[in-house]
Design a protein around this motif. Structure first.
Motif, PDB file in Angstrom:
ATOM      1  N   TRP A 255     -43.554  44.206 -50.954  1.00  0.00           N
ATOM      2  CA  TRP A 255     -42.907  42.891 -51.111  1.00  0.00           C
ATOM      3  C   TRP A 255     -42.633  42.263 -49.745  1.00  0.00           C
ATOM      4  O   TRP A 255     -42.927  41.096 -49.516  1.00  0.00           O
ATOM      5  CB  TRP A 255     -41.607  43.074 -51.902  1.00  0.00           C
ATOM      6  CG  TRP A 255     -40.633  41.943 -51.830  1.00  0.00           C
ATOM      7  CD1 TRP A 255     -40.840  40.660 -52.246  1.00  0.00           C
ATOM      8  CD2 TRP A 255     -39.289  41.992 -51.329  1.00  0.00           C
ATOM      9  NE1 TRP A 255     -39.696  39.908 -52.037  1.00  0.00           N
ATOM     10  CE2 TRP A 255     -38.744  40.709 -51.467  1.00  0.00           C
ATOM     11  CE3 TRP A 255     -38.501  43.003 -50.794  1.00  0.00           C
ATOM     12  CZ2 TRP A 255     -37.436  40.399 -51.082  1.00  0.00           C
ATOM     13  CZ3 TRP A 255     -37.207  42.706 -50.420  1.00  0.00           C
ATOM     14  CH2 TRP A 255     -36.690  41.430 -50.551  1.00  0.00           C
ATOM     15  N   MET A 256     -42.068  43.041 -48.822  1.00  0.00           N
ATOM     16  CA  MET A 256     -41.784  42.489 -47.496  1.00  0.00           C
ATOM     17  C   MET A 256     -43.059  42.199 -46.703  1.00  0.00           C
ATOM     18  O   MET A 256     -43.074  41.320 -45.850  1.00  0.00           O
ATOM     19  CB  MET A 256     -40.881  43.442 -46.715  1.00  0.00           C
ATOM     20  CG  MET A 256     -39.443  43.442 -47.197  1.00  0.00           C
ATOM     21  SD  MET A 256     -38.319  44.215 -46.008  1.00  0.00           S
ATOM     22  CE  MET A 256     -36.728  43.788 -46.737  1.00  0.00           C
ATOM     23  N   LYS A 257     -44.122  42.920 -47.011  1.00  0.00           N
ATOM     24  CA  LYS A 257     -45.391  42.669 -46.328  1.00  0.00           C
ATOM     25  C   LYS A 257     -46.063  41.405 -46.873  1.00  0.00           C
ATOM     26  O   LYS A 257     -46.440  40.506 -46.104  1.00  0.00           O
ATOM     27  CB  LYS A 257     -46.320  43.869 -46.501  1.00  0.00           C
ATOM     28  CG  LYS A 257     -47.721  43.642 -45.940  1.00  0.00           C
ATOM     29  CD  LYS A 257     -48.670  44.751 -46.382  1.00  0.00           C
ATOM     30  CE  LYS A 257     -50.105  44.414 -46.020  1.00  0.00           C
ATOM     31  NZ  LYS A 257     -51.066  45.409 -46.551  1.00  0.00           N
ATOM     32  N   THR A 258     -46.245  41.309 -48.191  1.00  0.00           N
ATOM     33  CA  THR A 258     -47.020  40.209 -48.766  1.00  0.00           C
ATOM     34  C   THR A 258     -46.223  38.917 -48.911  1.00  0.00           C
ATOM     35  O   THR A 258     -46.763  37.829 -48.716  1.00  0.00           O
ATOM     36  CB  THR A 258     -47.572  40.612 -50.149  1.00  0.00           C
ATOM     37  OG1 THR A 258     -46.477  40.955 -51.013  1.00  0.00           O
ATOM     38  CG2 THR A 258     -48.511  41.795 -50.039  1.00  0.00           C
ATOM     39  N   ASP A 259     -44.941  39.026 -49.241  1.00  0.00           N
ATOM     40  CA  ASP A 259     -44.149  37.826 -49.519  1.00  0.00           C
ATOM     41  C   ASP A 259     -43.282  37.383 -48.344  1.00  0.00           C
ATOM     42  O   ASP A 259     -42.922  36.215 -48.245  1.00  0.00           O
ATOM     43  CB  ASP A 259     -43.253  38.046 -50.737  1.00  0.00           C
ATOM     44  CG  ASP A 259     -44.048  38.180 -52.026  1.00  0.00           C
ATOM     45  OD1 ASP A 259     -45.271  38.377 -51.954  1.00  0.00           O
ATOM     46  OD2 ASP A 259     -43.450  38.082 -53.109  1.00  0.00           O
ATOM     47  N   LYS A 260     -42.923  38.301 -47.465  1.00  0.00           N
ATOM     48  CA  LYS A 260     -42.056  37.974 -46.336  1.00  0.00           C
ATOM     49  C   LYS A 260     -42.790  37.965 -44.994  1.00  0.00           C
ATOM     50  O   LYS A 260     -42.233  37.527 -43.995  1.00  0.00           O
ATOM     51  CB  LYS A 260     -40.874  38.951 -46.260  1.00  0.00           C
ATOM     52  CG  LYS A 260     -40.028  39.008 -47.537  1.00  0.00           C
ATOM     53  CD  LYS A 260     -39.369  37.685 -47.853  1.00  0.00           C
ATOM     54  CE  LYS A 260     -38.409  37.830 -49.033  1.00  0.00           C
ATOM     55  NZ  LYS A 260     -37.791  36.535 -49.422  1.00  0.00           N
ATOM     56  N   GLY A 261     -44.025  38.479 -44.979  1.00  0.00           N
ATOM     57  CA  GLY A 261     -44.842  38.396 -43.773  1.00  0.00           C
ATOM     58  C   GLY A 261     -44.618  39.481 -42.744  1.00  0.00           C
ATOM     59  O   GLY A 261     -45.091  39.358 -41.611  1.00  0.00           O
ATOM     60  N   LEU A 262     -43.931  40.560 -43.085  1.00  0.00           N
ATOM     61  CA  LEU A 262     -43.728  41.654 -42.141  1.00  0.00           C
ATOM     62  C   LEU A 262     -44.931  42.606 -42.162  1.00  0.00           C
ATOM     63  O   LEU A 262     -45.666  42.671 -43.144  1.00  0.00           O
ATOM     64  CB  LEU A 262     -42.456  42.439 -42.483  1.00  0.00           C
ATOM     65  CG  LEU A 262     -41.135  41.668 -42.483  1.00  0.00           C
ATOM     66  CD1 LEU A 262     -39.981  42.628 -42.766  1.00  0.00           C
ATOM     67  CD2 LEU A 262     -40.904  40.938 -41.178  1.00  0.00           C
ATOM     68  N   SER A 263     -45.119  43.340 -41.083  1.00  0.00           N
ATOM     69  CA  SER A 263     -46.145  44.374 -41.077  1.00  0.00           C
ATOM     70  C   SER A 263     -45.629  45.589 -41.837  1.00  0.00           C
ATOM     71  O   SER A 263     -44.433  45.689 -42.146  1.00  0.00           O
ATOM     72  CB  SER A 263     -46.486  44.775 -39.643  1.00  0.00           C
ATOM     73  OG  SER A 263     -45.387  45.458 -39.045  1.00  0.00           O
ATOM     74  N   GLU A 264     -46.531  46.541 -42.124  1.00  0.00           N
ATOM     75  CA  GLU A 264     -46.107  47.751 -42.833  1.00  0.00           C
ATOM     76  C   GLU A 264     -45.016  48.488 -42.064  1.00  0.00           C
ATOM     77  O   GLU A 264     -43.997  48.904 -42.641  1.00  0.00           O
ATOM     78  CB  GLU A 264     -47.301  48.692 -43.055  1.00  0.00           C
ATOM     79  CG  GLU A 264     -48.308  48.213 -44.076  1.00  0.00           C
ATOM     80  CD  GLU A 264     -49.451  47.452 -43.397  1.00  0.00           C
ATOM     81  OE1 GLU A 264     -49.250  46.964 -42.251  1.00  0.00           O
ATOM     82  OE2 GLU A 264     -50.523  47.324 -44.003  1.00  0.00           O
TER      83      GLU A 264
END
Length: 455
Positions: A255-264
């Motif tokens: 969720w944080m990767k795809t929707d918030k733009g953070l890396s893994e």
């Protein structure tokens, strides 16, 4: 041979009791590292294998369903046989299965390995609380259970951080990471086989100790539990919390990767910090508050009150985390959500061992596991993955999402075509509201007030 007469309850825990607490707590830490590291590895597994959100959600649910189905069986055994030896078997199974998942070469092999982890962890989670209850007096059980449960956020944090860094292709990779974290448990299993078995109910009142000597059949035991309203509302409230927390923790890295733009790595670091600080402090504060409130209120109402308030309030920061686009806001709200949810974790487990007789505690814990996973993350993990995959499929095909989804997403400021996991996770704040209400109903049950004898 005649059974020994019940004695007065011990008022103080021994030094050996604290040794057992420390041992079980450290093993619980390992338990949750093995469980949650898989969530951190999902982005890497997805990138290498091409599995969809729905397929990986199914793998997550396979663990949950097997864990759920095995819990009543271990609950039955735990009320009748040496608990330390049973726990040793469970540790061995989950550790071997975690390592085996790293060797999986197909979706089915991965699913079977994660399902086997559920067998071992069901054994441990079901039996350990009842063992602790027989080492500590009632007045300290809230704090004891909170210390034991505090390893959930620490283990989750360690899983997120280790998975995020070790699982990267330029580090060990997800396969070797599962092998590394699985093997230590094989050594830990040996230690539990030699833990002393305490007399059941030794820390309870003489009448409860007498009940511990009574032999209860499988069906009669469940009949008594289902007629204990305080216990039933505890199970349902805990299930609603698990519905929300289980889905959030499993899907948060993606969720944080795809929707918030953070890396893994960024996502797993943020979640690790939120879990280890917010969850650990929440668990420990919940233990102190629960015991303090319970000394002021009749029966076990203090624990119910704390669970109701903390669970209900958690819906607010969770909703804000889902809809916010400002990094410090959604990260802070994720922290607050975990803090509030974990405040009720120790008290809820204390309710389970306090509302039932000593000879039903492991059975009660096993049935609790069934309830929280059948009605909790056994549904929510796969449901969130299915909703996300469905919405993404519509977007790829150029089709609009259902009108109700579009309306809710627009009201929340979310895109149902690009923020599919955020839209699916909107179910979680609703579940937390339901949890607060259910614990509130438990507060009114006669068992919570001490008006009804223990089942």
């Amino acid at each position: 041979m005649r059974a020994a007469a019940p004695t007065s309850p011990a008022s103080q825990a021994t030094a050996y009791a604290y040794f057992v607490l420390a041992t079980l707590t450290l093993l619980n830490l390992l338990n949750y590292v093995d469980r949650y590291i898989f969530s951190a590895l999902v982005p890497y597994i997805k990138a290498e294998t091409g599995y969809t959100d729905a397929q990986l959600g199914l793998v997550g649910s396979a663990f949950t369903w097997v864990y759920t189905l095995c819990s009543p069986l271990f609950g039955y055994f735990g009320d009748r046989y040496h608990r330390g030896r049973l726990i040793a078997i469970g540790i061995f199974i989950w550790s071997l299965a975690t390592a085996a998942a790293g060797l999986a070469r197909s979706l089915m092999q991965l699913l079977v390995a994660r399902a086997a982890v559920g067998v071992g962890e069901a054994n441990y989670a079901t039996i350990a609380p009842s063992l602790l209850a027989d080492y500590f007096p009632k007045a300290r059980r809230g704090l004891v259970m909170s210390i034991f449960q505090s390893t959930i956020p620490i283990g989750a944090a360690a899983g997120f951080i280790l998975g995020g860094y070790l699982g990267a292709p330029d580090a060990f990779g997800w396969r070797h990471t599962l092998l590394i974290v699985g093997l230590p448990g094989l050594l830990a299993a040996t230690a539990m086989a030699f833990i002393r078995e305490p007399q059941r109910g030794v820390m309870d009142e003489p009448t409860e100790q007498a009940a511990a000597l009574e032999s209860i059949g499988w069906m009669e035991g469940y009949w008594r539990l289902l007629n204990n309203r305080g216990y039933v509302f505890t199970c349902l409230g805990y299930a609603a919390v698990t519905f929300a927390l289980g889905a959030l923790v499993f899907w948060a890295p993606e969720w944080m990767k795809t929707d918030k733009g953070l890396s893994e790595k960024e996502a797993n670091l943020v979640l690790g910090i939120c879990a280890v600080v917010g969850g650990t402090f929440g668990s420990l504060i919940g233990g102190f508050l629960g015991d303090a409130l319970n000394q002021r209120l009749r029966g076990v109402r203090g624990y119910f009150l704390l669970c109701a308030v903390s669970g209900g309030l958690a819906c607010i920061p969770m909703f804000v985390a889902l809809v916010s686009t400002t990094p410090w806001v959604y990260q802070a709200c994720t922290f607050i959500t975990l803090f509030l949810v974990y405040i009720g974790n120790g008290p809820a487990n204390t309710l389970v061992v306090s509302l039932v007789a000593p000879n039903l505690r492991t059975t009660a814990t096993g049935f609790l596991v069934v309830a929280i996973h059948v009605f909790g993350d056994g549904i929510s993990l796969a449901l969130v993955g299915w909703i996300s995959t469905y919405l993404r499929g519509l977007a790829t095909a150029g089709q609009p999402p259902p009108a109700v989804v579009s309306s809710v997403a627009a009201w929340c400021g979310l895109s149902p075509t690009t923020q599919t996991l955020s839209v699916a996770l909107l179910l979680m704040p609703v579940a937390l509201i339901v949890a607060g209400l259910l614990y509130g109903f438990g507060l009114l049950a006669p068992e919570a007030k001490g008006d009804s004898a223990q089942s």
